[in-house]
Design an enzyme around this catalytic site. Structure first.
Site, PDB file in Angstrom:
ATOM      1  N   LEU A 152       0.792  -1.230   0.000  1.00 31.02           N
ATOM      2  CA  LEU A 152       0.000   0.000   0.000  1.00 31.02           C
ATOM      3  C   LEU A 152       0.821   1.276   0.000  1.00 31.02           C
ATOM      4  O   LEU A 152       0.276   2.354  -0.220  1.00 31.02           O
ATOM      5  CB  LEU A 152      -0.919   0.002   1.239  1.00 31.02           C
ATOM      6  CG  LEU A 152      -1.932  -1.135   1.314  1.00 31.02           C
ATOM      7  CD1 LEU A 152      -2.599  -1.149   2.687  1.00 31.02           C
ATOM      8  CD2 LEU A 152      -2.977  -0.991   0.222  1.00 31.02           C
ATOM      9  N   GLU A 166       4.109  12.943   9.549  1.00 35.55           N
ATOM     10  CA  GLU A 166       4.412  11.520   9.679  1.00 35.55           C
ATOM     11  C   GLU A 166       5.002  11.166  11.043  1.00 35.55           C
ATOM     12  O   GLU A 166       5.579  10.100  11.229  1.00 35.55           O
ATOM     13  CB  GLU A 166       5.378  11.109   8.561  1.00 35.55           C
ATOM     14  CG  GLU A 166       4.818  11.318   7.164  1.00 35.55           C
ATOM     15  CD  GLU A 166       3.820  10.246   6.742  1.00 35.55           C
ATOM     16  OE1 GLU A 166       4.108   9.057   6.936  1.00 35.55           O
ATOM     17  OE2 GLU A 166       2.753  10.614   6.212  1.00 35.55           O
ATOM     18  N   CYS A 225      11.237   1.869  13.091  1.00 36.66           N
ATOM     19  CA  CYS A 225       9.812   2.056  12.773  1.00 36.66           C
ATOM     20  C   CYS A 225       8.922   1.510  13.877  1.00 36.66           C
ATOM     21  O   CYS A 225       7.822   2.016  14.116  1.00 36.66           O
ATOM     22  CB  CYS A 225       9.460   1.345  11.470  1.00 36.66           C
ATOM     23  SG  CYS A 225      10.064   2.166   9.982  1.00 36.66           S
ATOM     24  N   VAL A 268      10.025   0.966  -0.905  1.00 34.02           N
ATOM     25  CA  VAL A 268      10.454  -0.084  -1.835  1.00 34.02           C
ATOM     26  C   VAL A 268      10.091  -1.467  -1.321  1.00 34.02           C
ATOM     27  O   VAL A 268       9.582  -2.318  -2.061  1.00 34.02           O
ATOM     28  CB  VAL A 268      11.971   0.024  -2.090  1.00 34.02           C
ATOM     29  CG1 VAL A 268      12.451  -1.138  -2.946  1.00 34.02           C
ATOM     30  CG2 VAL A 268      12.305   1.355  -2.769  1.00 34.02           C
ATOM     31  N   HIS A 326      10.983   8.243   4.739  1.00 33.26           N
ATOM     32  CA  HIS A 326      11.067   8.971   6.007  1.00 33.26           C
ATOM     33  C   HIS A 326      12.526   9.215   6.346  1.00 33.26           C
ATOM     34  O   HIS A 326      13.416   8.462   5.911  1.00 33.26           O
ATOM     35  CB  HIS A 326      10.444   8.166   7.161  1.00 33.26           C
ATOM     36  CG  HIS A 326       8.957   8.035   7.093  1.00 33.26           C
ATOM     37  ND1 HIS A 326       8.297   6.870   7.388  1.00 33.26           N
ATOM     38  CD2 HIS A 326       7.992   8.939   6.777  1.00 33.26           C
ATOM     39  CE1 HIS A 326       6.995   7.048   7.252  1.00 33.26           C
ATOM     40  NE2 HIS A 326       6.791   8.294   6.874  1.00 33.26           N
TER      41      HIS A 326
END
Length: 448
Positions: A21, A174, A371, A26, A250
């Site tokens: 999505l 973000e 993350c 990548v 990011h």
């Protein structure tokens, strides 16, 4: 008073799947449509949390979201019972069903931006949930994120919560994936470092040509204002547009910072020398000694960085002043990256040790160790005010692994997302989880 950097890791949700999505990510795109293993993903994340806890670091857990998001599908025109909504979405708009099932909230570096009390005007820890409006599947997260964070950090004497910024392109936010804090000590005033990909209103800033720049300068400035940060405690820097076009969606894919140290790739930023000088000057005024480690492109290319997630690592401060780097297994599998890391740790510099973790399920969807965690600097009083149910302990780890074994599937494909039973499984699991973590009613199915 002693202060800590507490890592709150995202617990991978029961609908973890490879939907491909995230355009510009990548790994997410290249593994699209493969079958996933939600149980393995959750257990891999829990194993990292347990390991860091056992190393002596303060560790917490952040709950996943309810998925599929039936309410979001209803807002898009699907009607009937929950099962009928899912059935009709699968038949008429499968991509929307896939998006509504995304477990991307596991990457809690995007959950919010956090400013410690030492930096803020009112002396409280401030949280602003990220709107994540660049991607539909993530833009639906922030209402639940706000409720979960509110249940974790509920004491208004110590914690302040802000709603997400307006969900428009000009204020694309973000979260902490583009935010780092530098300080001499976690309890002392520091310098908050906001990295943006583009400006919404100022055309002097170049923009990437292939992939979207998700964070705007204007969003970063708005968060700084909401948190009551002073101008001498903030630095804004632009991400290099060319690395965004190479898959660096990011800043935490190309740089990581902690304490007084910034570890970054040579091509990460625009006007790097100016940025480093500003960080050095502002941190120096706050008693810190800013230091940077630049990884040259001649040793590690941007492509190597993206494939290995070298910079999507956790840079942790040990009691003896040395630093530990937590990296994914993919770093060991990349010859140039691993050679660089071996040289880095043997040089006697700031980073003395590298520890490798298997996070393949997360990595294949485009998220590494950085993350998976939201960093919150807390002093002893604030830490004591945090909901104790979300602080990782050995008994909590055991309980959560049993919970995962009980509720999670070990294989999930796109076709499985159309199974109404998956929604029931998810709700049953989350209802039990809120009791384990002492969160109260935070999910729509518990509230409505």
């Amino acid at each position: 008073m002693k202060s800590y950097e507490v890592n709150f890791d995202g617990l991978v949700g029961p609908t973890h799947n490879y939907g491909g999505l995230s355009y510009g990510n990548v790994a997410s795109q290249s593994n699209s449509q493969q079958s996933s293993n939600p149980k393995e993903a959750a257990l891999q994340g829990l194993a990292k949390m347990k390991a860091l806890m056992e190393m002596g670091f303060q560790q917490g857990v952040l709950a996943p979201q309810e998925r599929p998001d039936v309410a979001a599908l209803r807002r898009l025109g699907f009607s009937g019972s929950d099962a009928q909504v899912i059935e009709r979405a699968a038949k008429d708009a499968m991509p929307l069903l896939v998006a509504s099932c995304s477990a991307s909230s596991m990457w809690v570096a995007n959950a919010a931006t956090v400013s410690p009390s030492a930096d803020t005007r009112d002396g409280r820890v401030h949280f602003t949930a990220a709107n994540l409006n660049c991607k539909y599947h993530r833009s639906i997260e922030h209402p639940t994120t706000s409720r979960v964070l509110g249940a974790m950090f509920a004491d208004q004497q110590h914690f302040a919560h802000h709603a997400a910024l307006p969900a428009v392109a000009q204020f694309g936010d973000e979260g902490a994936a583009n935010h780092t804090r530098f300080c001499r000590d976690y309890g002392q005033a520091g310098v908050e470092f906001f990295v943006f990909g583009r400006s919404a209103f100022d055309t002097r800033y170049p923009a990437p040509q292939k992939y979207p720049a998700r964070q705007t300068l204007e969003a970063s400035q708005a968060v700084a204002r909401l948190h009551g940060l002073s101008d001498d405690g903030v630095v804004y820097a632009q991400q290099n547009p060319s690395v965004i076009d190479q898959g660096v969606f990011h800043n935490d894919v190309i740089a990581v910072g902690n304490g007084e140290v910034l570890f970054y790739h040579e091509d990460a930023f625009l006007e790097t020398d100016k940025m480093l000088a500003e960080l050095d000057a502002k941190l120096g005024k706050r008693g810190g000694n800013f230091q940077s480690i630049c990884v040259p492109r001649s040793q590690v290319t941007v492509e190597d960085a993206v494939r290995s997630y070298l910079f999507n690592s956790q840079l942790l401060s040990r009691a003896d002043g040395s630093m530990l780097l937590i990296v994914p297994e993919e770093c060991r599998g990349n010859e140039r990256v691993w050679q660089y890391l071996q040289g880095l740790t043997s040089s006697g510099g700031l980073i003395r040790e590298v520890k490798v973790f298997d996070l393949k399920q997360s990595m294949q969807n485009g998220g590494g160790p950085a993350c998976l965690r939201l960093r919150v600097a807390l002093n002893q009083t604030e830490l004591a005010a945090v909901n104790p149910g979300v602080i990782m302990t050995a008994p909590l780890y055991d309980t959560l692994t049993q919970w995962v074994d009980k509720h999670y599937r070990d294989r999930l494909s796109e076709n499985d997302l159309a199974d109404p039973q998956l929604l029931l499984e998810c709700r049953t699991a989350l209802d039990e989880l809120t009791q384990i973590l002492k969160l109260g009613a935070v999910y729509p199915f518990q509230i409505n």
